[in-house]
Design a protein around this motif. Structure first.
Motif, PDB file in Angstrom:
ATOM      1  N   ASP A 368      90.081 -55.024  49.934  1.00 50.45           N
ATOM      2  CA  ASP A 368      88.593 -54.375  49.178  1.00 50.45           C
ATOM      3  C   ASP A 368      89.022 -54.189  47.599  1.00 50.45           C
ATOM      4  OD1 ASP A 368      87.337 -54.022  51.635  1.00 50.45           O
ATOM      5  OD2 ASP A 368      88.152 -52.090  51.554  1.00 50.45           O
ATOM      6  N   LEU A 369      90.097 -54.085  47.243  1.00 47.40           N
ATOM      7  CA  LEU A 369      90.453 -53.679  45.864  1.00 47.40           C
ATOM      8  C   LEU A 369      90.482 -55.066  45.185  1.00 47.40           C
ATOM      9  CD1 LEU A 369      91.208 -52.383  43.201  1.00 47.40           C
ATOM     10  CD2 LEU A 369      93.665 -52.470  44.119  1.00 47.40           C
ATOM     11  N   LEU A 370      90.976 -56.241  45.759  1.00 50.71           N
ATOM     12  CA  LEU A 370      90.812 -57.647  45.157  1.00 50.71           C
ATOM     13  C   LEU A 370      89.303 -58.172  45.020  1.00 50.71           C
ATOM     14  CD1 LEU A 370      93.694 -59.881  46.903  1.00 50.71           C
ATOM     15  CD2 LEU A 370      93.244 -59.280  44.457  1.00 50.71           C
ATOM     16  N   ARG A 371      88.578 -57.665  45.970  1.00 53.32           N
ATOM     17  CA  ARG A 371      87.171 -58.214  45.964  1.00 53.32           C
ATOM     18  C   ARG A 371      86.603 -57.417  44.801  1.00 53.32           C
ATOM     19  NH1 ARG A 371      82.315 -56.367  48.795  1.00 53.32           N
ATOM     20  NH2 ARG A 371      83.503 -54.692  49.935  1.00 53.32           N
ATOM     21  N   PHE A 372      86.834 -56.112  44.980  1.00 53.99           N
ATOM     22  CA  PHE A 372      86.210 -55.150  43.640  1.00 53.99           C
ATOM     23  C   PHE A 372      86.754 -55.955  42.270  1.00 53.99           C
ATOM     24  CE2 PHE A 372      87.365 -51.792  40.566  1.00 53.99           C
ATOM     25  CZ  PHE A 372      86.114 -51.429  40.354  1.00 53.99           C
ATOM     26  N   ILE A 373      88.000 -56.317  42.162  1.00 57.55           N
ATOM     27  CA  ILE A 373      88.318 -56.846  40.752  1.00 57.55           C
ATOM     28  C   ILE A 373      87.620 -58.234  40.739  1.00 57.55           C
ATOM     29  CG2 ILE A 373      90.230 -58.201  39.811  1.00 57.55           C
ATOM     30  CD1 ILE A 373      92.233 -56.055  40.965  1.00 57.55           C
ATOM     31  N   ASP A 374      87.417 -58.923  41.900  1.00 58.63           N
ATOM     32  CA  ASP A 374      86.790 -60.378  41.445  1.00 58.63           C
ATOM     33  C   ASP A 374      85.423 -60.353  41.225  1.00 58.63           C
ATOM     34  OD1 ASP A 374      89.012 -62.139  41.582  1.00 58.63           O
ATOM     35  OD2 ASP A 374      89.204 -61.969  43.788  1.00 58.63           O
ATOM     36  N   GLU A 375      84.543 -59.355  41.807  1.00 55.48           N
ATOM     37  CA  GLU A 375      83.123 -59.429  42.025  1.00 55.48           C
ATOM     38  C   GLU A 375      82.497 -58.345  40.904  1.00 55.48           C
ATOM     39  OE1 GLU A 375      82.021 -58.485  46.139  1.00 55.48           O
ATOM     40  OE2 GLU A 375      82.858 -60.257  46.872  1.00 55.48           O
ATOM     41  N   ARG A 376      83.401 -57.219  40.682  1.00 56.61           N
ATOM     42  CA  ARG A 376      82.785 -56.144  40.093  1.00 56.61           C
ATOM     43  C   ARG A 376      83.381 -56.203  38.531  1.00 56.61           C
ATOM     44  NH1 ARG A 376      81.752 -53.165  36.416  1.00 56.61           N
ATOM     45  NH2 ARG A 376      81.290 -51.006  36.576  1.00 56.61           N
ATOM     46  N   LEU A 377      84.907 -56.418  38.231  1.00 55.25           N
ATOM     47  CA  LEU A 377      85.360 -56.303  36.924  1.00 55.25           C
ATOM     48  C   LEU A 377      85.419 -57.824  36.428  1.00 55.25           C
ATOM     49  CD1 LEU A 377      88.460 -53.997  37.874  1.00 55.25           C
ATOM     50  CD2 LEU A 377      86.133 -53.398  36.882  1.00 55.25           C
ATOM     51  N   ALA A 378      85.958 -58.933  37.141  1.00 54.64           N
ATOM     52  CA  ALA A 378      86.312 -60.137  36.293  1.00 54.64           C
ATOM     53  C   ALA A 378      85.031 -60.916  35.817  1.00 54.64           C
ATOM     54  CB  ALA A 378      86.878 -61.125  37.391  1.00 54.64           C
ATOM     55  N   PRO A 379      83.598 -60.784  36.430  1.00 56.66           N
ATOM     56  CA  PRO A 379      82.604 -61.256  35.772  1.00 56.66           C
ATOM     57  C   PRO A 379      82.546 -60.758  34.270  1.00 56.66           C
ATOM     58  CG  PRO A 379      82.177 -60.698  37.820  1.00 56.66           C
ATOM     59  CD  PRO A 379      83.448 -60.101  37.656  1.00 56.66           C
ATOM     60  N   SER A 380      82.705 -59.689  33.880  1.00 60.50           N
ATOM     61  CA  SER A 380      82.483 -58.986  32.556  1.00 60.50           C
ATOM     62  C   SER A 380      83.857 -59.034  31.758  1.00 60.50           C
ATOM     63  CB  SER A 380      81.745 -57.875  32.577  1.00 60.50           C
ATOM     64  OG  SER A 380      80.418 -57.990  33.444  1.00 60.50           O
ATOM     65  N   HIS A 381      85.002 -58.852  32.388  1.00 60.96           N
ATOM     66  CA  HIS A 381      86.122 -58.270  31.593  1.00 60.96           C
ATOM     67  C   HIS A 381      87.210 -59.113  32.292  1.00 60.96           C
ATOM     68  CE1 HIS A 381      83.823 -54.767  30.512  1.00 60.96           C
ATOM     69  NE2 HIS A 381      83.364 -54.692  31.487  1.00 60.96           N
ATOM     70  N   GLN A 382      88.297 -59.444  31.430  1.00 61.17           N
ATOM     71  CA  GLN A 382      89.391 -60.085  31.850  1.00 61.17           C
ATOM     72  C   GLN A 382      90.476 -59.013  32.584  1.00 61.17           C
ATOM     73  OE1 GLN A 382      90.180 -62.262  28.088  1.00 61.17           O
ATOM     74  NE2 GLN A 382      91.566 -63.474  29.481  1.00 61.17           N
ATOM     75  N   VAL A 383      91.073 -59.340  33.472  1.00 62.22           N
ATOM     76  CA  VAL A 383      91.779 -58.476  34.587  1.00 62.22           C
ATOM     77  C   VAL A 383      93.254 -59.077  34.477  1.00 62.22           C
ATOM     78  CG1 VAL A 383      92.052 -57.059  36.524  1.00 62.22           C
ATOM     79  CG2 VAL A 383      89.924 -57.593  35.593  1.00 62.22           C
ATOM     80  N   ILE A 384      94.341 -58.135  34.038  1.00 51.33           N
ATOM     81  CA  ILE A 384      95.734 -58.648  34.458  1.00 51.33           C
ATOM     82  C   ILE A 384      96.360 -57.334  35.287  1.00 51.33           C
ATOM     83  CG2 ILE A 384      97.804 -59.096  33.253  1.00 51.33           C
ATOM     84  CD1 ILE A 384      96.316 -59.700  30.807  1.00 51.33           C
ATOM     85  N   PHE A 385      96.522 -57.590  36.248  1.00 46.24           N
ATOM     86  CA  PHE A 385      97.333 -56.531  37.316  1.00 46.24           C
ATOM     87  C   PHE A 385      98.680 -56.929  37.727  1.00 46.24           C
ATOM     88  CE2 PHE A 385      95.135 -59.196  40.527  1.00 46.24           C
ATOM     89  CZ  PHE A 385      96.142 -59.091  41.619  1.00 46.24           C
ATOM     90  N   SER A 386      99.479 -56.026  37.880  1.00 50.56           N
ATOM     91  CA  SER A 386     100.902 -56.199  38.432  1.00 50.56           C
ATOM     92  C   SER A 386     100.780 -55.920  39.970  1.00 50.56           C
ATOM     93  CB  SER A 386     101.824 -55.582  37.656  1.00 50.56           C
ATOM     94  OG  SER A 386     101.696 -54.295  37.801  1.00 50.56           O
ATOM     95  N   THR A 387     101.728 -56.333  40.701  1.00 54.00           N
ATOM     96  CA  THR A 387     101.936 -56.338  42.127  1.00 54.00           C
ATOM     97  C   THR A 387     103.282 -56.426  42.563  1.00 54.00           C
ATOM     98  OG1 THR A 387     100.781 -56.094  44.265  1.00 54.00           O
ATOM     99  CG2 THR A 387     100.746 -58.299  42.878  1.00 54.00           C
ATOM    100  N   HIS A 388     103.600 -56.008  43.661  1.00 52.17           N
ATOM    101  CA  HIS A 388     104.652 -56.631  44.456  1.00 52.17           C
ATOM    102  C   HIS A 388     104.201 -56.921  45.929  1.00 52.17           C
ATOM    103  CE1 HIS A 388     105.903 -52.280  44.521  1.00 52.17           C
ATOM    104  NE2 HIS A 388     105.713 -52.593  45.715  1.00 52.17           N
TER     105      HIS A 388
END
Length: 641
Positions: A368-388
């Protein structure tokens, strides 16, 4: 203005940095715990933060192993960030300074310890064009006009114009324009204009969640003294969305009005959260004013009025304090509350730095969070996130992955090469691919079986190349699954049949020669599975997926993959023996010339294609695309209805 690369050095665990490419939409930094992922994000954030109080502090942030260097250098760079100007940026500059005044779209910005302001570099300008733009409306006497026409810089133009007595309006305007620039310098003026358009960084981590209860007087004090945490800023953002100020709690218009405004705020943000939060749709966030503090409450909660945030579970008809709900939900809601106000007030796009955003989320919630990043955030803002976490890595977008490794005696290293990592760092990547493969087997209704993972890469690259020029590629409903050889095909077909999935088989000629497909067909195990032969597509008795490419391109891939083993010699088609199977001809060359102990790893050239995809895709000729399109059209006929 898009961030296209970042170089971070001399910050906590990072000693000597390296240039790291940043994607135009989403960049994912993968590394194990304590590898330095947070340090990378924090250093980038402090270079241009949305919160003015965040700055580089040499006493805290400078690497402890290198303290002697800090004593000798009062000004030490930490970040060099390179941006690419957008069409809007170029148009904005040209309206102010003249057409084509900027000769390059790339600019670099440096910040660090001891910097009172950022340093810009890479600004290349056409001074003569800027002079012509400034003088475009000047109609001076011929003697003065001749001098103006000789000016090659804005400084020379100013020197010519200033002595003119009683200057006409166009001359006065040109003088005023140049004198209004910082240092009366064209480059400085352009930098000042671009600085206003540079995106600011927003940093948010797992520790920045909203509290369940706040004291309004304490929150007012923290706001006024610029001491509020990001979680507390999220609370104020929620209130601001409903037009409620903290002072409204002290002197509300009416209690009923305050209640209604708080309900509006919680409903607004809740609607957006639950558009992406699929874990539990029966939750609702409630903001409740409390007029009197509890007896014996500890500071600051002993100062009323208070605001309490509670989460109602509508299924169980019970509410609990906000900070007692699952950490994942609390993070999701807190980030949206904090970010929504920043986004509404920002005049330029923001660059979001999310530190381990999915750390407390279930695997499906991370989707869900990845979809939120791709659909809601990335179209207007660059996103850099960290994960393991493997569930925060999109296996279809490995190009966005950067590995973060803490190297002995070198510090944190960030690399765009997913192969530059140790086993622990790359484990989430392997797991992500494995999870995708497992989901393919049991979830995708249409499965295309291929022999190995190299085939997956070749098919994806060719399909994307065709789709980019509006030709027919592999239908996205196909889930490509490598089976690892013909011997495993019966087990795969049995598994797929048991799950009522539609299968097609892409068979290279050696695959068919094994007799496995014939035996499956004779015994009825093949079922409705369609079989597509590479040999049929390329018009050869024996062929592999690699034969879709021109031989010259494939040997380039082999040369890049085995540069060391080949002694940096570039393999040429003329070096190979004659024959139909391109892979077989390269294998024979390796055996004959003892290259890599006579062994060709089929995945190595595919990996080279993946790493150098932009370069190689540009070399795909029409014949290659025609063969690939013919193949995909054939495969697509086997899709289920």
């Amino acid at each position: 203005m898009k961030l296209i690369s970042a170089n971070v050095r001399r910050y906590r665990s990072i000693e000597d940095g390296s240039d790291v490419a940043i994607e135009s939409d989403v960049t994912c930094m993968v590394g194990k715990n304590e590898s330095g992922k947070s340090a990378v994000l924090q250093a980038i954030y402090k270079s241009h933060p949305v919160e003015k109080s965040s700055k580089f502090d040499a006493g805290i942030d400078f690497p402890s192993r290198l303290t002697r260097e800090r004593k000798d250098n009062p000004k030490i760079p930490v970040t060099v960030l390179t941006y690419e100007l957008s069409d809007d940026d170029m148009e904005f500059i040209e309206k102010k300074f003249g057409p084509d005044v900027l000769l390059s779209r790339d600019v670099a910005v440096t910040n660090g310890y001891g910097y009172t302001s950022t340093t810009w570099s890479g600004i290349q300008v056409d001074e003569i064009g800027a002079v012509a733009f400034l003088a475009r409306e000047i109609d001076a006497p011929s003697a003065i006009q001749k001098l103006i026409d000789t000016a090659k810089t804005t400084a020379e133009l100013l020197e010519i114009l200033v002595p003119i007595e009683a200057p006409a309006a166009p001359i006065a305007a040109a003088i005023a324009t140049i004198k209004g620039w910082r240092g009366e310098d064209l480059v400085s003026a352009i930098i000042s204009a671009l600085a206003q358009r540079r995106p600011k960084f927003v940093y948010f981590s797992d520790y920045d969640t909203m509290p369940g209860k706040v004291s309004i007087p304490d929150l007012i004090r923290k706001r006024d003294e610029d001491e509020a945490s990001r979680g507390e800023l999220g609370v104020m953002s929620l209130l601001s969305m409903a037009g409620v100020t903290l002072e409204d709690f002290l002197e509300p218009e009416t209690h009923e009005h305050l209640i209604r405004d708080l309900e509006n705020a919680s409903n607004s943000i809740s609607d957006e959260v639950f558009e992406y939060w699929s874990q539990n749709k029966n939750l609702a966030v409630k903001l409740t004013p409390i007029g009197v503090a509890e007896t014996g409450a500890l500071p600051p909660l002993n100062a009323a009025p208070l605001l309490q945030i509670r989460v109602e579970n509508q299924r169980h008809r019970v509410t609990v304090p906000f900070d007692e709900r699952s950490r994942g939900f609390v993070w999701f809601f807190s980030f949206l509350a904090y970010f929504s106000q920043l986004e509404a007030e920002a005049e330029q796009p923001l660059i979001l730095l999310l530190d381990e955003p999915g750390i407390n989320l279930h695997a499906s919630a991370q989707a869900d969070l990845l979809r939120f990043i791709d659909e809601r955030l990335a179209p207007s803002h660059q996103v850099i996130f960290s994960t393991h976490s493997p569930f925060m890595i999109n296996p279809h977008a490995l190009g966005r992955v950067r590995t973060v490794v803490d190297v002995d005696n070198q510090g944190t290293k960030v690399s765009s090469d997913v192969l530059y990592s140790d086993a622990e760092t790359s484990f989430p990547l392997h797991a992500a691919i494995g999870v995708e493969l497992a989901q393919t087997l049991f979830v995708a209704p249409d499965v295309l079986l291929v022999e190995g993972p190299s085939d997956v890469i070749y098919l994806e690259v060719l399909s994307n190349a065709l789709l980019s020029v509006e030709r027919v590629g592999l239908d996205p409903r196909w889930a490509i699954t490598p089976v690892g050889g013909a011997s495993k095909l019966p087990a795969f077909l049995t598994l797929l049949g048991a799950n009522r999935l539609n299968a097609a088989i892409l068979a290279d000629s050696p695959f068919e020669d094994s007799g496995t497909i014939d035996r499956l067909r004779k015994t009825g195990r093949l079922g409705a599975a369609g079989v597509v032969s590479i040999g049929e597509i390329v018009g050869a008795a024996v062929a592999d997926v690699e034969d879709l490419f021109e031989p010259s391109l494939y040997v380039d891939l082999v040369s890049d993959a085995y540069a060391g083993a080949l002694g940096n010699k570039r393999l040429k088609v003329g070096d190979l023996s004659s024959g139909e199977r391109l892979v077989g001809r390269v294998e024979e060359y390796f055996r004959t010339n003892s290259v890599n102990s006579g062994r060709l790893n089929h995945f190595a050239p595919a990996s080279a294609l993946l790493r150098g995809q932009p370069k190689y895709v540009g070399k795909l000729n029409e014949a290659t695309l025609d063969r690939a399109e013919k193949l995909f059209k054939k495969i697509n006929t086997f899709l289920s209805n």
